[in-house]
Motif scaffolding. Sequence first.
Motif, PDB file in Angstrom:
ATOM      1  N   ILE A 171      88.936  29.954  33.314  1.00 30.10           N
ATOM      2  CA  ILE A 171      89.550  28.587  33.962  1.00 30.10           C
ATOM      3  C   ILE A 171      90.972  28.892  34.279  1.00 30.10           C
ATOM      4  O   ILE A 171      91.739  29.168  33.436  1.00 30.10           O
ATOM      5  N   THR A 172      91.405  28.851  35.536  1.00 31.26           N
ATOM      6  CA  THR A 172      92.443  29.205  36.101  1.00 31.26           C
ATOM      7  C   THR A 172      93.414  28.196  36.504  1.00 31.26           C
ATOM      8  O   THR A 172      94.531  28.099  36.581  1.00 31.26           O
ATOM      9  N   GLU A 173      92.688  26.901  36.670  1.00 34.52           N
ATOM     10  CA  GLU A 173      93.446  25.606  37.181  1.00 34.52           C
ATOM     11  C   GLU A 173      93.401  24.594  36.094  1.00 34.52           C
ATOM     12  O   GLU A 173      92.367  24.232  35.736  1.00 34.52           O
ATOM     13  N   ILE A 174      94.291  24.150  35.652  1.00 30.26           N
ATOM     14  CA  ILE A 174      94.566  23.226  34.537  1.00 30.26           C
ATOM     15  C   ILE A 174      94.182  21.529  35.105  1.00 30.26           C
ATOM     16  O   ILE A 174      94.735  21.493  36.329  1.00 30.26           O
ATOM     17  N   PRO A 175      93.330  21.122  34.493  1.00 28.48           N
ATOM     18  CA  PRO A 175      92.919  19.730  35.055  1.00 28.48           C
ATOM     19  C   PRO A 175      94.066  18.724  35.059  1.00 28.48           C
ATOM     20  O   PRO A 175      94.730  18.753  34.251  1.00 28.48           O
ATOM     21  N   THR A 176      93.918  18.013  36.057  1.00 27.49           N
ATOM     22  CA  THR A 176      94.994  16.964  36.160  1.00 27.49           C
ATOM     23  C   THR A 176      94.321  15.469  36.028  1.00 27.49           C
ATOM     24  O   THR A 176      95.254  14.584  36.092  1.00 27.49           O
ATOM     25  N   SER A 177      93.203  15.393  35.609  1.00 31.69           N
ATOM     26  CA  SER A 177      92.372  14.003  35.267  1.00 31.69           C
ATOM     27  C   SER A 177      91.548  14.069  34.192  1.00 31.69           C
ATOM     28  O   SER A 177      91.119  15.277  33.754  1.00 31.69           O
ATOM     29  N   LEU A 178      91.135  13.127  33.580  1.00 32.16           N
ATOM     30  CA  LEU A 178      90.200  13.179  32.626  1.00 32.16           C
ATOM     31  C   LEU A 178      88.673  13.615  33.299  1.00 32.16           C
ATOM     32  O   LEU A 178      87.844  14.253  32.676  1.00 32.16           O
ATOM     33  N   GLU A 179      88.671  13.137  34.555  1.00 32.49           N
ATOM     34  CA  GLU A 179      87.421  13.361  35.254  1.00 32.49           C
ATOM     35  C   GLU A 179      87.408  15.188  35.410  1.00 32.49           C
ATOM     36  O   GLU A 179      86.471  15.858  35.285  1.00 32.49           O
ATOM     37  N   GLY A 180      88.678  15.779  35.719  1.00 31.91           N
ATOM     38  CA  GLY A 180      88.598  17.039  35.857  1.00 31.91           C
ATOM     39  C   GLY A 180      88.319  17.967  34.515  1.00 31.91           C
ATOM     40  O   GLY A 180      87.731  18.872  34.066  1.00 31.91           O
ATOM     41  N   ILE A 181      88.780  17.162  33.429  1.00 29.89           N
ATOM     42  CA  ILE A 181      88.661  17.818  31.934  1.00 29.89           C
ATOM     43  C   ILE A 181      87.089  17.858  31.916  1.00 29.89           C
ATOM     44  O   ILE A 181      86.510  18.759  31.125  1.00 29.89           O
ATOM     45  N   GLU A 182      86.300  16.562  32.138  1.00 27.63           N
ATOM     46  CA  GLU A 182      84.909  16.468  31.837  1.00 27.63           C
ATOM     47  C   GLU A 182      84.322  17.627  32.845  1.00 27.63           C
ATOM     48  O   GLU A 182      83.207  18.039  32.092  1.00 27.63           O
ATOM     49  N   ALA A 183      84.742  18.103  33.693  1.00 25.48           N
ATOM     50  CA  ALA A 183      84.097  19.182  34.821  1.00 25.48           C
ATOM     51  C   ALA A 183      84.164  20.377  34.016  1.00 25.48           C
ATOM     52  O   ALA A 183      83.210  21.386  34.364  1.00 25.48           O
ATOM     53  N   ILE A 184      85.086  20.694  33.069  1.00 28.64           N
ATOM     54  CA  ILE A 184      85.254  21.921  32.792  1.00 28.64           C
ATOM     55  C   ILE A 184      84.795  21.981  31.036  1.00 28.64           C
ATOM     56  O   ILE A 184      84.873  23.284  30.595  1.00 28.64           O
ATOM     57  N   ALA A 185      84.201  20.967  30.837  1.00 28.90           N
ATOM     58  CA  ALA A 185      84.061  20.699  29.085  1.00 28.90           C
ATOM     59  C   ALA A 185      83.179  21.934  28.574  1.00 28.90           C
ATOM     60  O   ALA A 185      83.237  22.418  27.563  1.00 28.90           O
ATOM     61  N   GLU A 186      81.958  21.859  29.341  1.00 25.09           N
ATOM     62  CA  GLU A 186      81.102  22.899  28.867  1.00 25.09           C
ATOM     63  C   GLU A 186      81.468  24.258  29.005  1.00 25.09           C
ATOM     64  O   GLU A 186      81.187  25.011  27.986  1.00 25.09           O
ATOM     65  N   GLN A 187      82.442  24.809  30.015  1.00 25.98           N
ATOM     66  CA  GLN A 187      82.802  26.107  29.925  1.00 25.98           C
ATOM     67  C   GLN A 187      83.769  26.281  28.850  1.00 25.98           C
ATOM     68  O   GLN A 187      83.698  27.255  28.196  1.00 25.98           O
ATOM     69  N   LEU A 188      84.595  25.166  28.275  1.00 28.13           N
ATOM     70  CA  LEU A 188      85.178  25.418  27.204  1.00 28.13           C
ATOM     71  C   LEU A 188      84.565  25.671  25.873  1.00 28.13           C
ATOM     72  O   LEU A 188      85.008  26.119  24.833  1.00 28.13           O
ATOM     73  N   LEU A 189      83.514  24.803  25.954  1.00 27.05           N
ATOM     74  CA  LEU A 189      82.750  24.651  24.633  1.00 27.05           C
ATOM     75  C   LEU A 189      81.700  26.165  24.623  1.00 27.05           C
ATOM     76  O   LEU A 189      81.805  26.848  23.418  1.00 27.05           O
ATOM     77  N   ASN A 190      81.353  26.464  25.736  1.00 32.13           N
ATOM     78  CA  ASN A 190      80.287  27.493  25.688  1.00 32.13           C
ATOM     79  C   ASN A 190      80.921  28.891  25.815  1.00 32.13           C
ATOM     80  O   ASN A 190      80.290  30.063  25.279  1.00 32.13           O
ATOM     81  N   GLU A 191      82.116  28.967  26.543  1.00 33.26           N
ATOM     82  CA  GLU A 191      82.530  30.229  26.887  1.00 33.26           C
ATOM     83  C   GLU A 191      84.203  30.525  26.155  1.00 33.26           C
ATOM     84  O   GLU A 191      84.565  31.477  25.918  1.00 33.26           O
ATOM     85  N   GLY A 192      84.853  29.182  26.008  1.00 33.84           N
ATOM     86  CA  GLY A 192      86.175  29.295  25.603  1.00 33.84           C
ATOM     87  C   GLY A 192      86.249  29.420  24.358  1.00 33.84           C
ATOM     88  O   GLY A 192      87.182  29.547  23.515  1.00 33.84           O
ATOM     89  N   GLY A 193      85.164  29.016  23.365  1.00 28.93           N
ATOM     90  CA  GLY A 193      85.233  28.931  21.985  1.00 28.93           C
ATOM     91  C   GLY A 193      85.796  27.624  21.291  1.00 28.93           C
ATOM     92  O   GLY A 193      86.094  27.724  19.984  1.00 28.93           O
ATOM     93  N   ALA A 194      85.964  26.791  21.956  1.00 28.24           N
ATOM     94  CA  ALA A 194      86.317  25.487  21.531  1.00 28.24           C
ATOM     95  C   ALA A 194      85.095  24.807  20.898  1.00 28.24           C
ATOM     96  O   ALA A 194      84.139  24.560  21.093  1.00 28.24           O
ATOM     97  N   GLN A 195      85.636  24.170  19.733  1.00 27.44           N
ATOM     98  CA  GLN A 195      84.713  23.133  18.920  1.00 27.44           C
ATOM     99  C   GLN A 195      84.721  21.814  19.490  1.00 27.44           C
ATOM    100  O   GLN A 195      83.735  21.132  19.429  1.00 27.44           O
ATOM    101  N   GLU A 196      85.807  21.531  20.121  1.00 27.04           N
ATOM    102  CA  GLU A 196      86.086  20.038  20.816  1.00 27.04           C
ATOM    103  C   GLU A 196      86.661  20.419  22.132  1.00 27.04           C
ATOM    104  O   GLU A 196      87.732  21.214  22.231  1.00 27.04           O
ATOM    105  N   VAL A 197      86.308  19.718  23.105  1.00 25.56           N
ATOM    106  CA  VAL A 197      86.989  19.835  24.267  1.00 25.56           C
ATOM    107  C   VAL A 197      88.561  19.096  24.279  1.00 25.56           C
ATOM    108  O   VAL A 197      89.538  19.781  24.757  1.00 25.56           O
TER     109      VAL A 197
END
Length: 448
Positions: A171-197
């Motif tokens: 992910i190269t663009e930081i989200p500017t909204s909660l909608e944007g955070i929702e859109a990248i959530a699965e990437q952060l969990l599945n590929e980024g190694g996050a336990q929580e978004v």
Amino acid sequence: MRREISRRDFLRGSAASAATLAMSTVLGSAMTAAASEAVTIEFWHSMGGVNGTAMEYLVNKFNEENEYGITVNATYQGDYDDTINKLRSSQIGSFSADLVQIYDIGTNFMVNSGFIVPMQELIDTAGYDTSVLEENILAYYTVNDELYSMPFNSSTPLLYYNVGMFEAAGITEIPTSLEGIEAIAEQLLNEGGAQEVISLSIYGWFFEQFLCKMGLDYADNGNGRDGAATSVVFDSNGGAEKILTMWKQLYDEGYAPNVGTGGDAGLTDFVAGKSAITLGSTASLKQILEDVNGTFEVGTAYFPSISEEDEGGVSIGGGSLWALNNQDEVKQDAVWKFVEFLVSAESQAYWNAQTGYFPVTTEAVNEEVYQANMEEYPQFQTAIDQLHDSAPEYAGALLSVFSDARATVQSGIEDLLNGNRDVAGTVTYLADTINDSITYYNLTNDVE
């Protein structure tokens, strides 16, 4: 109960205040009198820990270096609520303090209290040029074109993110909204190694900021700035529904678990490397970096809106300095000299470097200590840019019952997440409960 005066009456001033608050036309002559009497002023503040140490340094520096014979006796009074409660039990003309630090949401109470000398009077007497102060910070404490208190420790909220997790997720663009955070959530969990978004604190200030980001008011009568607020409007303008719907959606999807209430509740999971994102005050930046201690790179971005089409700004938090009406002209002059020292470029650069609060004067950027701090903590530039990209119209609401209102918002959101109410029921609960508090306050204090 004591009757509170209206803003208009207070600005005009009573006969008594006209007599007791009249200051010398030449500030220097008053300061000569102050020096001859070796005046001592009492300063109440709510800065503990690292912030308290920085406050003590500034007070000592002023006491040692001022040429007017002024001594400031600074006393920690506990948290902001403790300080304002002590003022509520005081009597006009016999305060134990001459200058007091009050949090942002105490502004409306202080304006209407009859306790204070508007800072504008001290400024006008001294001929002080307020153009050196940050416009978007001044806006919060300005009522009817009068600056009632002097900004001192100001902050805005930021989005903090784990740079390593974002890079791992591609992910190269930081989200500017909660909608944007929702859109990248699965990437952060599945590929980024996050336990929580996102570790999203249940915090009334964030609710208010989301309204500001939508450009919507919290209360009627121009957010309580054109007259005393009589009710909230976040139910009728759709703001609360939009905020709560997205908040509950992120929770139900498992992206924003309940991490507790209060501004710092979400920081624990973030600094522990569990969550990819958190929201927090700009004043938390140094503490976050210290707690992370280099285990991962911390990035900062603007506080998010709810959706991409929102086009508002942010409001400030923190506190300001209020001059109390003790009917002592010499002490009043001494209070001003101390306030002027605290908002000087040198003092504000030091305060910023030690605490993470904004420098309230634009001239602080020229100070070496400020420049060195920005070089060491480049993430803070985000906070400066965000402040400048906002506007005075997003200063936020003035409400005499704001402390209770924030507690209501937090309990309401917690009930929503726990399934005790749906979104519509929560909006109704928040509006009805806060409106009851506003009505009771206005009636019992004869607020017009």
